[in-house]
Design an enzyme around this catalytic site. Structure first.
Site, PDB file in Angstrom:
ATOM      1  N   CYS A 170       0.863  -1.419  -0.271  1.00 45.52           N
ATOM      2  CA  CYS A 170       0.369  -0.294   0.391  1.00 45.52           C
ATOM      3  C   CYS A 170       0.842   1.192   0.297  1.00 45.52           C
ATOM      4  CB  CYS A 170      -0.897  -0.223   1.171  1.00 45.52           C
ATOM      5  SG  CYS A 170      -2.606   1.230   0.336  1.00 45.52           S
ATOM      6  N   HIS A 227      -2.727  -5.209   1.516  1.00 42.53           N
ATOM      7  CA  HIS A 227      -2.843  -5.065   3.017  1.00 42.53           C
ATOM      8  C   HIS A 227      -2.529  -6.578   3.228  1.00 42.53           C
ATOM      9  CE1 HIS A 227      -2.113  -1.384   4.601  1.00 42.53           C
ATOM     10  NE2 HIS A 227      -2.941  -1.131   3.556  1.00 42.53           N
ATOM     11  N   GLU A 262      -0.709  -8.202   5.201  1.00 35.60           N
ATOM     12  CA  GLU A 262      -0.314  -8.134   7.114  1.00 35.60           C
ATOM     13  C   GLU A 262      -1.065  -7.904   7.880  1.00 35.60           C
ATOM     14  OE1 GLU A 262      -0.205  -6.282   4.833  1.00 35.60           O
ATOM     15  OE2 GLU A 262      -0.714  -4.016   5.530  1.00 35.60           O
TER      16      GLU A 262
HETATM   17  N1  GLN Z   1      -3.415   6.446   0.433  1.00 37.95           N
HETATM   18  C1  GLN Z   1      -1.935   6.295   1.394  1.00 37.95           C
HETATM   19  C2  GLN Z   1      -1.262   7.287   0.684  1.00 37.95           C
HETATM   20  O1  GLN Z   1      -0.958   6.501  -0.716  1.00 37.95           O
HETATM   21  C3  GLN Z   1      -1.929   4.813   1.763  1.00 37.95           C
HETATM   22  C4  GLN Z   1      -2.969   4.310   2.774  1.00 37.95           C
HETATM   23  C5  GLN Z   1      -2.781   2.699   3.227  1.00 37.95           C
HETATM   24  O2  GLN Z   1      -1.271   2.267   3.382  1.00 37.95           O
HETATM   25  N2  GLN Z   1      -3.243   2.163   3.967  1.00 37.95           N
HETATM   26  O3  GLN Z   1      -0.264   6.296   1.102  1.00 37.95           O
END
Ligand code: GLN
Length: 215
Positions: A78, A171, A173
């Site tokens: 992410c 995610h 994890e």
């Molecule tokens: N929206 C976040 C970003 O771009 C990422 C969100 C997340 O890691 N769950 O930093």
């Protein structure tokens, strides 16, 4: 095997506990001297702007970039994978730029638009992978060197690999399925054995997204 988890902001604790379940030594990384002797690194989810600022203020940016360029296996999840992209459509900070992917942050809308889905991921076997997307980025396009590991039914690219680097928009994890972390550890092992980027399969054509969700 020692795997570092960038522990500046975000859900690094969940990655550390997943690695421990797999019997791996997991090292939280807050400062440059904690990078010594690592066999691989994980960049967690969180807020990419915050993590990037903290990478600069903790003097981690340069040593991380050097280790990554020397071939150290890295998995970014992410926000963590945003840090690895060479091109980001909506981000105005310099990232580590480790993978030839173009990314759009917060691509599925606001926090309330978070969702969970079962992903087909041949690299992990036949059983679908339960993937949790939280204000997730997406991968808009990849260069020919990048192997696409998973797409949503819409065709949107959500997981990709380039040599020893793994970009995951969701995610792993936060769930109980350990296969994606295990897959990363296999990359680490093969990197240790070959001392290089290892063997990679995958298509060699440029991939570009058609549907681009709006914020
Ligand atoms: N929206 C976040 C970003 O771009 C990422 C969100 C997340 O890691 N769950 O930093």
């Amino acid at each position: 095997m020692r795997i570092g988890v960038l522990a500046l902001q975000g859900d690094f604790i969940e990655h550390i506990s997943t690695l421990k379940k797999l019997g791996v030594e997991a090292i939280p990384v807050h400062k440059p001297d904690e990078l010594k002797g690592l066999d691989g690194l994980i960049f967690p989810g969180g807020e990419s702007t915050t993590i990037t600022s903290l990478m600069y203020s903790s003097s981690l940016f340069k040593p991380l970039k050097e280790l990554a360029q020397a071939g150290l296996p890295i998995m970014g999840t992410c926000a963590g994978m945003v840090l690895m992209a060479k091109k980001i459509t909506n981000f105005n900070m310099a990232t580590l730029a480790l993978m030839d992917i173009e990314v759009r942050r917060n691509a599925f809308g606001r926090q309330v638009a978070s969702f969970e889905t079962e992903l087909t991921m041949p690299a992990l076997g036949d059983k679908p992978f339960p993937a949790i997307f939280i204000r997730a980025p997406l991968i808009l396009s990849t260069s020919p060197e990048v192997e696409i590991l998973a797409r949503l039914d819409s065709g949107t690219i959500v997981a990709a690999r380039q040599g020893s680097k793994l970009a995951i928009t969701f995610h792993p994890e936060l769930g109980s399925d350990l296969r994606l972390h295990r897959y990363f550890l296999e990359i680490v092992t093969s990197h240790q054995l070959t001392g290089g980027e290892g063997i990679q399969s995958g298509t060699k054509k440029t991939n570009r997204e058609v549907p681009i969700p709006t914020d």
